[in-house]
Design a protein around this motif. Structure first.
Motif, PDB file in Angstrom:
ATOM      1  N   GLY A  44       0.832  -1.216   0.000  1.00 38.38           N
ATOM      2  CA  GLY A  44       0.000   0.000   0.000  1.00 38.38           C
ATOM      3  C   GLY A  44       0.857   1.253   0.000  1.00 38.38           C
ATOM      4  O   GLY A  44       0.562   2.226  -0.707  1.00 38.38           O
ATOM      5  N   ILE A  45       1.934   1.213   0.772  1.00 40.12           N
ATOM      6  CA  ILE A  45       2.862   2.354   0.811  1.00 40.12           C
ATOM      7  C   ILE A  45       3.518   2.548  -0.545  1.00 40.12           C
ATOM      8  O   ILE A  45       3.550   3.664  -1.078  1.00 40.12           O
ATOM      9  N   LEU A  46       4.058   1.487  -1.087  1.00 44.02           N
ATOM     10  CA  LEU A  46       4.776   1.614  -2.366  1.00 44.02           C
ATOM     11  C   LEU A  46       3.862   2.100  -3.483  1.00 44.02           C
ATOM     12  O   LEU A  46       4.229   2.978  -4.268  1.00 44.02           O
ATOM     13  N   ILE A  47       2.659   1.550  -3.555  1.00 40.56           N
ATOM     14  CA  ILE A  47       1.720   1.959  -4.604  1.00 40.56           C
ATOM     15  C   ILE A  47       1.302   3.416  -4.410  1.00 40.56           C
ATOM     16  O   ILE A  47       1.352   4.218  -5.352  1.00 40.56           O
ATOM     17  N   SER A  48       0.913   3.784  -3.190  1.00 42.46           N
ATOM     18  CA  SER A  48       0.483   5.166  -2.952  1.00 42.46           C
ATOM     19  C   SER A  48       1.632   6.150  -3.128  1.00 42.46           C
ATOM     20  O   SER A  48       1.436   7.265  -3.620  1.00 42.46           O
ATOM     21  N   LEU A  49       2.836   5.735  -2.782  1.00 45.62           N
ATOM     22  CA  LEU A  49       4.008   6.598  -2.933  1.00 45.62           C
ATOM     23  C   LEU A  49       4.329   6.822  -4.414  1.00 45.62           C
ATOM     24  O   LEU A  49       4.601   7.951  -4.834  1.00 45.62           O
ATOM     25  N   VAL A  50       4.271   5.774  -5.204  1.00 49.64           N
ATOM     26  CA  VAL A  50       4.530   5.913  -6.643  1.00 49.64           C
ATOM     27  C   VAL A  50       3.460   6.795  -7.297  1.00 49.64           C
ATOM     28  O   VAL A  50       3.775   7.673  -8.111  1.00 49.64           O
ATOM     29  N   VAL A  51       2.207   6.588  -6.926  1.00 45.63           N
ATOM     30  CA  VAL A  51       1.121   7.415  -7.473  1.00 45.63           C
ATOM     31  C   VAL A  51       1.317   8.867  -7.056  1.00 45.63           C
ATOM     32  O   VAL A  51       1.227   9.787  -7.888  1.00 45.63           O
ATOM     33  N   SER A  52       1.618   9.095  -5.784  1.00 48.68           N
ATOM     34  CA  SER A  52       1.849  10.458  -5.296  1.00 48.68           C
ATOM     35  C   SER A  52       3.024  11.113  -6.011  1.00 48.68           C
ATOM     36  O   SER A  52       2.962  12.291  -6.383  1.00 48.68           O
ATOM     37  N   LEU A  53       4.090  10.363  -6.199  1.00 48.16           N
ATOM     38  CA  LEU A  53       5.261  10.904  -6.891  1.00 48.16           C
ATOM     39  C   LEU A  53       4.950  11.232  -8.352  1.00 48.16           C
ATOM     40  O   LEU A  53       5.369  12.274  -8.863  1.00 48.16           O
ATOM     41  N   PHE A  54       4.224  10.356  -9.005  1.00 50.82           N
ATOM     42  CA  PHE A  54       3.859  10.604 -10.405  1.00 50.82           C
ATOM     43  C   PHE A  54       3.095  11.920 -10.527  1.00 50.82           C
ATOM     44  O   PHE A  54       3.431  12.781 -11.343  1.00 50.82           O
ATOM     45  N   PHE A  55       2.054  12.086  -9.718  1.00 52.43           N
ATOM     46  CA  PHE A  55       1.237  13.292  -9.818  1.00 52.43           C
ATOM     47  C   PHE A  55       1.971  14.522  -9.294  1.00 52.43           C
ATOM     48  O   PHE A  55       1.739  15.636  -9.783  1.00 52.43           O
ATOM     49  N   ALA A  56       2.860  14.350  -8.336  1.00 48.79           N
ATOM     50  CA  ALA A  56       3.634  15.481  -7.825  1.00 48.79           C
ATOM     51  C   ALA A  56       4.584  16.008  -8.894  1.00 48.79           C
ATOM     52  O   ALA A  56       4.660  17.222  -9.130  1.00 48.79           O
TER      53      ALA A  56
ATOM     54  N   THR B 210      -5.225  19.668  -6.868  1.00 49.25           N
ATOM     55  CA  THR B 210      -6.627  19.236  -6.862  1.00 49.25           C
ATOM     56  C   THR B 210      -6.943  18.432  -5.604  1.00 49.25           C
ATOM     57  O   THR B 210      -6.050  18.085  -4.829  1.00 49.25           O
ATOM     58  N   ARG B 211      -8.191  18.145  -5.466  1.00 45.38           N
ATOM     59  CA  ARG B 211      -8.645  17.308  -4.366  1.00 45.38           C
ATOM     60  C   ARG B 211      -8.000  15.915  -4.441  1.00 45.38           C
ATOM     61  O   ARG B 211      -7.645  15.328  -3.429  1.00 45.38           O
ATOM     62  N   PHE B 212      -7.857  15.399  -5.646  1.00 41.82           N
ATOM     63  CA  PHE B 212      -7.221  14.099  -5.851  1.00 41.82           C
ATOM     64  C   PHE B 212      -5.774  14.115  -5.355  1.00 41.82           C
ATOM     65  O   PHE B 212      -5.317  13.166  -4.734  1.00 41.82           O
ATOM     66  N   ASP B 213      -5.046  15.175  -5.654  1.00 37.01           N
ATOM     67  CA  ASP B 213      -3.659  15.304  -5.194  1.00 37.01           C
ATOM     68  C   ASP B 213      -3.608  15.293  -3.663  1.00 37.01           C
ATOM     69  O   ASP B 213      -2.731  14.680  -3.062  1.00 37.01           O
ATOM     70  N   ASN B 214      -4.562  15.958  -3.058  1.00 36.91           N
ATOM     71  CA  ASN B 214      -4.627  15.978  -1.597  1.00 36.91           C
ATOM     72  C   ASN B 214      -4.946  14.593  -1.040  1.00 36.91           C
ATOM     73  O   ASN B 214      -4.372  14.173  -0.042  1.00 36.91           O
ATOM     74  N   TYR B 215      -5.846  13.866  -1.698  1.00 35.89           N
ATOM     75  CA  TYR B 215      -6.159  12.493  -1.281  1.00 35.89           C
ATOM     76  C   TYR B 215      -4.929  11.594  -1.384  1.00 35.89           C
ATOM     77  O   TYR B 215      -4.678  10.774  -0.498  1.00 35.89           O
TER      78      TYR B 215
END
Length: 154
Positions: A15-27, A38-43
């Motif tokens: 869960g950490i690795l997936i959420s971290l990769v997604v967060s990094l991609f959008f960041a 956006t709200r999605f970025d905050n989520y």
């Protein structure tokens, strides 16, 4: 108890690795392309921090009851020369606490910043450092320090 916590620790890692990769991609995308926050970025930020803090609690609990860590702490001089004992007794926990700190700091700065580009930049920088620490400190099956399976089962 120990085996159950170890299984949850293994599952939450993904869960950490997936959420971290997604967060990094959008960041990085938001930072480099001047996108609005956006709200999605905050989520993504909140979910990543939540996974990391849950893992920290499970990890500390495991640290307190782990037979490997117990051996390390009670036989420190000898255990320093045993790769697996040193890894779990000292290296893994140190690097992961640093990674949690970096994610928490980056999230906190981004939360308080008003400018979207600066929010993305803070997430990108702090989460990247944390990702490097996390990725190098997970006991992967291919790790030179110690190996564990990709996922543990009940």
């Amino acid at each position: 108890m120990f085996s159950t916590l170890l299984i949850f620790h293994s599952i939450v890692r993904w869960g950490i690795l997936i959420s971290l990769v997604v967060s990094l991609f959008f960041a990085y995308r938001g930072w480099l392309k001047n996108k609005p926050w956006t709200r999605f970025d905050n989520y993504c930020r909140i979910i990543t921090v939540s996974f990391v803090h849950i893992q920290l609690i499970i990890g500390f609990w495991l640290y307190l009851i782990s037979p490997i860590v117990d051996y390390f702490l009670n036989n420190f001089d000898e255990a320093l020369h045993i790769t697996q004992a040193r890894f779990f007794g000292m290296e893994h926990i140190t690097m992961m606490v640093l990674a949690v700190s970096f994610i928490t700091i980056g999230s906190s700065i981004a939360r308080r910043t008003k400018d979207s580009k600066k929010k993305f930049k803070m997430i990108a920088i702090w989460y990247t450092i944390a990702f490097i620490f996390i990725f190098t400190s997970i006991p992967w099956p291919f790790s030179p320090f110690t190996t564990r399976p990709y996922i543990r089962f009940f």
